[in-house]
Design a protein around this motif. Sequence first.
Motif, PDB file in Angstrom:
ATOM      1  N   ILE A  26       0.799  -1.257  -0.065  1.00 51.39           N
ATOM      2  CA  ILE A  26       0.127   0.142  -0.039  1.00 51.39           C
ATOM      3  C   ILE A  26       0.761   1.168  -0.157  1.00 51.39           C
ATOM      4  O   ILE A  26       2.244   1.342   0.212  1.00 51.39           O
ATOM      5  CB  ILE A  26      -0.983   0.118   1.217  1.00 51.39           C
ATOM      6  CG1 ILE A  26      -0.065  -0.036   2.476  1.00 51.39           C
ATOM      7  CG2 ILE A  26      -1.942  -1.102   1.263  1.00 51.39           C
ATOM      8  CD1 ILE A  26      -0.851   0.279   3.844  1.00 51.39           C
ATOM      9  N   GLU A  27       0.212   2.302   0.195  1.00 51.99           N
ATOM     10  CA  GLU A  27       1.017   3.668  -0.126  1.00 51.99           C
ATOM     11  C   GLU A  27       0.320   4.431   1.038  1.00 51.99           C
ATOM     12  O   GLU A  27      -1.156   4.592   0.897  1.00 51.99           O
ATOM     13  CB  GLU A  27       1.005   4.285  -1.406  1.00 51.99           C
ATOM     14  CG  GLU A  27       1.967   3.937  -2.259  1.00 51.99           C
ATOM     15  CD  GLU A  27       2.172   4.758  -3.750  1.00 51.99           C
ATOM     16  OE1 GLU A  27       2.037   5.807  -3.587  1.00 51.99           O
ATOM     17  OE2 GLU A  27       2.181   4.099  -4.807  1.00 51.99           O
ATOM     18  N   LEU A  28       1.013   5.128   2.046  1.00 52.59           N
ATOM     19  CA  LEU A  28       0.605   5.895   3.082  1.00 52.59           C
ATOM     20  C   LEU A  28       1.204   7.503   2.754  1.00 52.59           C
ATOM     21  O   LEU A  28       2.329   7.398   2.334  1.00 52.59           O
ATOM     22  CB  LEU A  28       1.066   5.455   4.329  1.00 52.59           C
ATOM     23  CG  LEU A  28       0.682   4.207   4.828  1.00 52.59           C
ATOM     24  CD1 LEU A  28       1.322   3.773   5.952  1.00 52.59           C
ATOM     25  CD2 LEU A  28      -0.788   4.004   4.777  1.00 52.59           C
ATOM     26  N   ASP A  29       0.370   8.560   2.855  1.00 53.19           N
ATOM     27  CA  ASP A  29       0.998   9.805   2.486  1.00 53.19           C
ATOM     28  C   ASP A  29       0.927  10.541   3.761  1.00 53.19           C
ATOM     29  O   ASP A  29       0.191  10.156   4.853  1.00 53.19           O
ATOM     30  CB  ASP A  29       0.313  10.501   1.230  1.00 53.19           C
ATOM     31  CG  ASP A  29      -1.010  10.364   1.466  1.00 53.19           C
ATOM     32  OD1 ASP A  29      -1.601  11.153   2.467  1.00 53.19           O
ATOM     33  OD2 ASP A  29      -1.739  10.010   0.345  1.00 53.19           O
ATOM     34  N   ASP A  47      -2.172  11.210   5.818  1.00 50.29           N
ATOM     35  CA  ASP A  47      -2.768  10.274   6.516  1.00 50.29           C
ATOM     36  C   ASP A  47      -2.498  10.469   7.964  1.00 50.29           C
ATOM     37  O   ASP A  47      -3.248  10.061   8.689  1.00 50.29           O
ATOM     38  CB  ASP A  47      -2.177   8.883   6.235  1.00 50.29           C
ATOM     39  CG  ASP A  47      -2.807   8.512   4.684  1.00 50.29           C
ATOM     40  OD1 ASP A  47      -3.838   8.762   4.341  1.00 50.29           O
ATOM     41  OD2 ASP A  47      -1.808   7.853   4.007  1.00 50.29           O
ATOM     42  N   GLY A  48      -1.420  11.206   8.212  1.00 53.12           N
ATOM     43  CA  GLY A  48      -1.094  11.242   9.908  1.00 53.12           C
ATOM     44  C   GLY A  48      -1.907  12.053  10.693  1.00 53.12           C
ATOM     45  O   GLY A  48      -1.837  11.590  11.788  1.00 53.12           O
ATOM     46  N   GLY A  49      -2.607  12.785  10.263  1.00 51.84           N
ATOM     47  CA  GLY A  49      -3.400  13.654  11.145  1.00 51.84           C
ATOM     48  C   GLY A  49      -4.518  12.956  11.884  1.00 51.84           C
ATOM     49  O   GLY A  49      -4.804  13.531  12.943  1.00 51.84           O
ATOM     50  N   ASP A  50      -4.973  11.958  11.526  1.00 52.36           N
ATOM     51  CA  ASP A  50      -5.979  11.543  12.372  1.00 52.36           C
ATOM     52  C   ASP A  50      -5.468  10.123  13.278  1.00 52.36           C
ATOM     53  O   ASP A  50      -6.339   9.387  13.819  1.00 52.36           O
ATOM     54  CB  ASP A  50      -7.360  10.705  11.317  1.00 52.36           C
ATOM     55  CG  ASP A  50      -7.800  11.887  10.671  1.00 52.36           C
ATOM     56  OD1 ASP A  50      -7.982  12.991  11.237  1.00 52.36           O
ATOM     57  OD2 ASP A  50      -8.578  11.732   9.483  1.00 52.36           O
ATOM     58  N   LEU A  51      -4.386   9.904  13.027  1.00 49.08           N
ATOM     59  CA  LEU A  51      -3.651   8.702  13.681  1.00 49.08           C
ATOM     60  C   LEU A  51      -3.228   9.011  15.337  1.00 49.08           C
ATOM     61  O   LEU A  51      -2.505   9.945  15.383  1.00 49.08           O
ATOM     62  CB  LEU A  51      -2.466   8.224  13.019  1.00 49.08           C
ATOM     63  CG  LEU A  51      -2.676   7.840  11.521  1.00 49.08           C
ATOM     64  CD1 LEU A  51      -1.481   7.282  10.836  1.00 49.08           C
ATOM     65  CD2 LEU A  51      -3.860   6.740  11.634  1.00 49.08           C
ATOM     66  N   ARG A  84      -7.903  -0.162   5.713  1.00 47.72           N
ATOM     67  CA  ARG A  84      -8.623   0.671   4.454  1.00 47.72           C
ATOM     68  C   ARG A  84      -7.759   0.716   3.358  1.00 47.72           C
ATOM     69  O   ARG A  84      -8.565   0.502   2.325  1.00 47.72           O
ATOM     70  CB  ARG A  84      -8.852   2.149   5.029  1.00 47.72           C
ATOM     71  CG  ARG A  84      -9.965   2.173   6.419  1.00 47.72           C
ATOM     72  CD  ARG A  84     -10.722   3.525   6.496  1.00 47.72           C
ATOM     73  NE  ARG A  84      -9.543   4.608   6.646  1.00 47.72           N
ATOM     74  CZ  ARG A  84      -9.036   5.039   7.897  1.00 47.72           C
ATOM     75  NH1 ARG A  84      -9.476   4.309   9.053  1.00 47.72           N
ATOM     76  NH2 ARG A  84      -8.139   5.742   8.118  1.00 47.72           N
ATOM     77  N   ARG A  85      -6.476   0.800   3.344  1.00 50.28           N
ATOM     78  CA  ARG A  85      -5.774   1.083   2.100  1.00 50.28           C
ATOM     79  C   ARG A  85      -5.743  -0.374   1.429  1.00 50.28           C
ATOM     80  O   ARG A  85      -5.876  -0.449   0.266  1.00 50.28           O
ATOM     81  CB  ARG A  85      -4.335   1.481   2.453  1.00 50.28           C
ATOM     82  CG  ARG A  85      -4.378   2.909   3.045  1.00 50.28           C
ATOM     83  CD  ARG A  85      -4.607   3.865   1.900  1.00 50.28           C
ATOM     84  NE  ARG A  85      -4.485   5.258   2.159  1.00 50.28           N
ATOM     85  CZ  ARG A  85      -5.216   5.992   2.724  1.00 50.28           C
ATOM     86  NH1 ARG A  85      -6.411   5.501   3.136  1.00 50.28           N
ATOM     87  NH2 ARG A  85      -5.066   7.277   3.293  1.00 50.28           N
ATOM     88  N   VAL A  86      -5.612  -1.278   2.232  1.00 52.80           N
ATOM     89  CA  VAL A  86      -5.571  -2.703   1.612  1.00 52.80           C
ATOM     90  C   VAL A  86      -6.942  -2.915   0.921  1.00 52.80           C
ATOM     91  O   VAL A  86      -6.982  -3.569  -0.243  1.00 52.80           O
ATOM     92  CB  VAL A  86      -5.306  -3.746   2.723  1.00 52.80           C
ATOM     93  CG1 VAL A  86      -5.761  -5.093   2.285  1.00 52.80           C
ATOM     94  CG2 VAL A  86      -3.930  -3.800   3.243  1.00 52.80           C
ATOM     95  N   ASP A  87      -7.878  -2.534   1.375  1.00 59.82           N
ATOM     96  CA  ASP A  87      -9.218  -2.665   0.866  1.00 59.82           C
ATOM     97  C   ASP A  87      -9.758  -1.594  -0.302  1.00 59.82           C
ATOM     98  O   ASP A  87     -10.669  -1.722  -0.815  1.00 59.82           O
ATOM     99  CB  ASP A  87     -10.364  -2.821   1.908  1.00 59.82           C
ATOM    100  CG  ASP A  87     -10.318  -3.849   3.038  1.00 59.82           C
ATOM    101  OD1 ASP A  87      -9.462  -4.898   2.545  1.00 59.82           O
ATOM    102  OD2 ASP A  87     -10.834  -3.629   3.861  1.00 59.82           O
ATOM    103  N   GLY A  88      -8.737  -0.706  -0.501  1.00 65.35           N
ATOM    104  CA  GLY A  88      -8.759   0.098  -1.527  1.00 65.35           C
ATOM    105  C   GLY A  88      -9.538   1.649  -1.167  1.00 65.35           C
ATOM    106  O   GLY A  88     -10.426   2.094  -2.094  1.00 65.35           O
ATOM    107  N   GLN A  89      -9.729   1.834   0.225  1.00 64.15           N
ATOM    108  CA  GLN A  89     -10.486   2.740   0.657  1.00 64.15           C
ATOM    109  C   GLN A  89      -9.582   3.867   1.105  1.00 64.15           C
ATOM    110  O   GLN A  89      -8.491   3.528   1.526  1.00 64.15           O
ATOM    111  CB  GLN A  89     -11.371   2.287   1.952  1.00 64.15           C
ATOM    112  CG  GLN A  89     -12.583   1.124   1.474  1.00 64.15           C
ATOM    113  CD  GLN A  89     -13.244   0.675   2.754  1.00 64.15           C
ATOM    114  OE1 GLN A  89     -12.909   1.393   3.949  1.00 64.15           O
ATOM    115  NE2 GLN A  89     -13.604  -0.417   2.719  1.00 64.15           N
ATOM    116  N   PRO A  90     -10.100   5.136   0.986  1.00 63.85           N
ATOM    117  CA  PRO A  90      -9.305   6.328   1.392  1.00 63.85           C
ATOM    118  C   PRO A  90      -9.169   6.313   3.002  1.00 63.85           C
ATOM    119  O   PRO A  90      -9.914   5.809   3.869  1.00 63.85           O
ATOM    120  CB  PRO A  90      -9.921   7.582   1.002  1.00 63.85           C
ATOM    121  CG  PRO A  90     -11.822   6.870   0.508  1.00 63.85           C
ATOM    122  CD  PRO A  90     -11.673   5.482   0.428  1.00 63.85           C
TER     123      PRO A  90
END
Length: 87
Positions: A59-62, A65-69, A81-87
């Motif tokens: 997958i790719e993380l950008d 993505d960090g703001g909600d973690l 979510r990324r594995v399942d193709g979701q934003p």
Amino acid sequence: MTHTDQSDRVEMVTREIIDMIRSEVPAANLTAESALQEGGMDSLRVMSLVLRIEARYDIELDADDGGDLRTVRDLAQLVLRRVDGQP
């Protein structure tokens, strides 16, 4: 997929991420609810962790993505979510 199946997937990925963090910082004592910063990881180790997660799950993380973690579990849920193709 049932709620239980999804919960099992989140728990599995959470454990894998904790193991990845511990390989960078062996003294890290983390749970699913631990704040990501509790792992004692500096920016270089965080970058290494991100690259390992991306390679492991293809997958790719950008940066956005960090703001909600906040917790390890939040990161595991994002990965799925990324594995399942979701934003």
